[in-house]
Design an enzyme around this catalytic site. Structure first.
Site, PDB file in Angstrom:
ATOM      1  N   ASP A  33      42.899  36.223  36.934  1.00 26.20           N
ATOM      2  CA  ASP A  33      42.061  37.338  37.390  1.00 26.20           C
ATOM      3  C   ASP A  33      42.911  38.524  37.814  1.00 26.20           C
ATOM      4  O   ASP A  33      42.481  39.340  38.642  1.00 26.20           O
ATOM      5  CB  ASP A  33      41.209  36.903  38.584  1.00 26.20           C
ATOM      6  CG  ASP A  33      40.488  35.603  38.321  1.00 26.20           C
ATOM      7  OD1 ASP A  33      39.742  35.552  37.338  1.00 26.20           O
ATOM      8  OD2 ASP A  33      40.682  34.650  39.094  1.00 26.20           O
ATOM      9  N   SER A  78      44.333  43.415  40.447  1.00 27.05           N
ATOM     10  CA  SER A  78      43.573  42.279  40.929  1.00 27.05           C
ATOM     11  C   SER A  78      42.143  42.547  40.516  1.00 27.05           C
ATOM     12  O   SER A  78      41.564  43.551  40.922  1.00 27.05           O
ATOM     13  CB  SER A  78      43.696  42.187  42.444  1.00 27.05           C
ATOM     14  OG  SER A  78      42.796  41.240  42.924  1.00 27.05           O
ATOM     15  N   ARG A  79      41.590  41.672  39.667  1.00 26.68           N
ATOM     16  CA  ARG A  79      40.305  42.018  39.059  1.00 26.68           C
ATOM     17  C   ARG A  79      39.099  41.610  39.883  1.00 26.68           C
ATOM     18  O   ARG A  79      37.996  41.988  39.558  1.00 26.68           O
ATOM     19  CB  ARG A  79      40.198  41.380  37.668  1.00 26.68           C
ATOM     20  CG  ARG A  79      41.232  41.933  36.721  1.00 26.68           C
ATOM     21  CD  ARG A  79      40.928  41.650  35.276  1.00 26.68           C
ATOM     22  NE  ARG A  79      42.125  41.918  34.493  1.00 26.68           N
ATOM     23  CZ  ARG A  79      42.995  40.974  34.148  1.00 26.68           C
ATOM     24  NH1 ARG A  79      42.772  39.725  34.463  1.00 26.68           N
ATOM     25  NH2 ARG A  79      44.076  41.288  33.472  1.00 26.68           N
ATOM     26  N   VAL A  80      39.275  40.800  40.911  1.00 21.22           N
ATOM     27  CA  VAL A  80      38.073  40.406  41.657  1.00 21.22           C
ATOM     28  C   VAL A  80      38.084  40.758  43.130  1.00 21.22           C
ATOM     29  O   VAL A  80      37.038  40.978  43.721  1.00 21.22           O
ATOM     30  CB  VAL A  80      37.783  38.888  41.530  1.00 21.22           C
ATOM     31  CG1 VAL A  80      37.336  38.549  40.145  1.00 21.22           C
ATOM     32  CG2 VAL A  80      38.962  38.078  41.954  1.00 21.22           C
TER      33      VAL A  80
END
Ligand code: ATP
Ligand code: MG
Length: 512
Positions: free
Chosen positions: A346, A371-373
């Site tokens: 992620d 950071s994708r989340v």
């Protein structure tokens, strides 16, 4: 079988009766044991005939008690990887199938321990009395068993918590060339966890024993070993043990997660794991593909990393946060294994050799790291102050590239450059010196509200220290308030300005 026969001596009649009873109670149980013969052995691989009803990943035992792992099931032969020393296995010797899938002991008994991937202790703290065992592989939890990631996992590393925040249940890759501080970053994240009640698992794959010994010593010195399990398959361990190590660590973490705990697991590193798997695959004569890796190299890591996540409330609400590490060659993110793992995780934290050698440590490249989340998981106060820093840093890098050409810079550009240079200094951090979230919020607040503007970049580090000392000495109330509200209320901001002014004037007193 061994009935408590009687304390007093038996007469003949009593003895006969006891014997008859024992004979009647005797049960003849058939235990099918599958036994095969070693046809060929070498390089940690054995080819065995005669094991007909064996399962994939089933444990087998050679005559000299060495364990093995059945991997290739062919019509007449079984290809197995030896989980130990293969020197004493001879052709023609017998092999027993143990009838069980490879598993590890799990549970609290492992905390504070250093074990191999089969759960055998490598420290000198005696045998492990575990309450339970788990197969090292399992299918990852499905979509309905999961919940979105909403809680931050504070690492205590400024550049991560501010720029690439990690949430509980997230998978964030740490990637960089050799000797760029990858291990240190992961270990420092573990060091900071005792406060937040997160249990940790550190899996060392294919590393030198001396490096792993250093890591264990660091964990112990900082009191972090007691909430950590260390799983080791070092560089000299058989490839098969290196191959199973991350799955074993994951099973240990899963047990904690299923008991509702938050767990942080580090896989250091998956490049060496892929190498071990490639070695086994080639020796098993599986067809090689790109970079000589076997075709299922993607599945190797996807099935491991998919096991991280946050469980639903019905399943206890525990979480597993994974920090896999990948070593690149000359910063090449497009190589086979790095691209695979980047696509599974992620987000990634990209460490750069150039920054590291220029003294920017941790050497995180803010532009290439994402950071994708976890933006959603950041505390409002942190989000409010850190969001603009990320932008300012990205802008700084672009401008700095232009400024290299020596062009005449206008006032605003020069200002953005100066601000960026100060931010780079602000995010520098020594190893093993985690900074608490509250303190980080105050530091970023200072940067976002112009308190750094009057300082040269060289003095930013000292200012940060003065500020934190001022906070700890005289502003505990403010720190508590931020910790409780996690939001910047007008009262908190007012107190913040007081604290910042005090720290600045303390700086001016010492000269400058
Ligand atoms: P390898 O590729 O060998 O596994 P690595 O990328 O894991 O290396 P580390 O072992 O973490 O790198 O760090 C390399 C060296 O840099 C170590 O000596 C470590 O002490 C030092 N180091 C790492 N981070 C920092 C830091 N923030 N401040 C000062 N020194 C650091
Ligand atoms: Mg390392």
């Amino acid at each position: 079988m061994s009935e408590p026969v009687a304390e007093r001596p038996l007469d003949d009649r009593g003895l006969a009766a006891a014997l008859i009873q024992a004979v009647r109670a005797f049960e003849f149980r058939l235990q099918p044991v599958s036994v095969g013969t070693v046809i060929e052995v070498g390089d940690g691989i054995a080819r065995i005939s005669g094991l007909h009803d064996i399962m994939v990943s089933e444990l087998i035992q050679f005559e000299d008690e060495t364990l093995g792992l059945a991997l290739n099931l062919e019509t007449d032969l079984v290809g197995a990887a030896v989980l130990g020393d293969h020197q004493h296995i001879t052709e023609g010797s017998s092999v027993r199938a143990l009838g069980r899938i490879i598993s590890v002991p799990v549970g609290r008994a492992l905390l504070g321990r250093v074990v191999d991937p089969l759960g055998r202790p490598l420290d000198d703290a005696g045998p492990i009395v575990a309450s339970n065992e788990r197969p090292i592989e399992r299918v990852a939890p499905g979509i309905v068993d999961r919940e979105p990631i909403t809680q931050p996992l504070i690492t205590g590393i400024k550049a991560i918590d501010a720029l690439v925040p990690v949430g509980r249940g997230q998978r964030e890759l740490i990637v960089g060339d050799r000797q760029t501080g990858k291990t240190t970053l992961a270990i420092d994240a573990i060091l900071h966890q005792h406060r937040d009640d997160v249990l940790c698992v550190y899996v060392a794959i294919g590393q030198k024993l001396s490096s792993v010994a250093q890591v264990v010593a660091t964990l112990r010195r900082h009191g972090a070993l007691e909430h950590t399990v260390v799983v080791i398959a070092d560089a000299s361990a058989p490839a098969a043990l290196q191959y199973v190590a991350p799955y074993a660590g994951c099973a240990i973490a899963e047990e904690f997660m299923e008991h509702g705990r938050d767990v942080l697991i580090v896989y250091d590193d998956l490049t060496k794991h892929a190498w071990a798997y490639r070695q086994i695959s080639l020796l098993l004569r599986r067809p090689p593909g790109r970079e000589a890796f076997p075709g299922d190299i993607f599945y190797l890591h996807s099935r491991l990393l998919e096991r991280a996540g946050r469980m639903s409330q019905e399943l206890g609400g525990g979480s597993m946060t994974a920090l896999p590490i990948i070593e690149t060659q000359m910063g090449d993110l497009a190589a086979y294994v790095p691209t695979n793992v980047i696509s599974i995780t992620d987000g990634q934290i990209f460490l750069e050799g150039e920054l590291f050698h220029a003294g920017v440590r941790p050497a995180i490249n803010a532009g290439l790291s994402v950071s994708r989340v976890a933006g959603a998981a950041q505390a409002p106060a942190m989000k409010a102050v850190a969001g603009q820093l990320r932008l300012a840093l990205a802008q700084y890098r672009e401008l700095a590239a232009f400024a290299q050409f020596g062009a005449e810079l206008d006032h605003r550009t020069q200002e953005a450059l100066d601000h960026g240079a100060r931010l780079v200094e602000l995010f520098k951090q020594d190893q093993h010196q985690p900074v608490e979230m509250v303190d980080q919020i105050v530091l970023y607040y200072a940067a976002a509200h112009g308190y750094l503007a009057g300082l040269t970049p060289q003095r930013i580090g000292a200012f940060g220290q003065t500020l934190l000392r001022t906070l700890h000495d005289s502003y505990q109330g403010l720190r508590n308030a931020i910790e409780i509200h996690l939001e910047l209320t007008p009262e908190i901001e007012q107190a913040l300005h007081l604290a910042l002014a005090e720290a600045l004037s303390a700086m001016q007193d010492v000269g400058g």
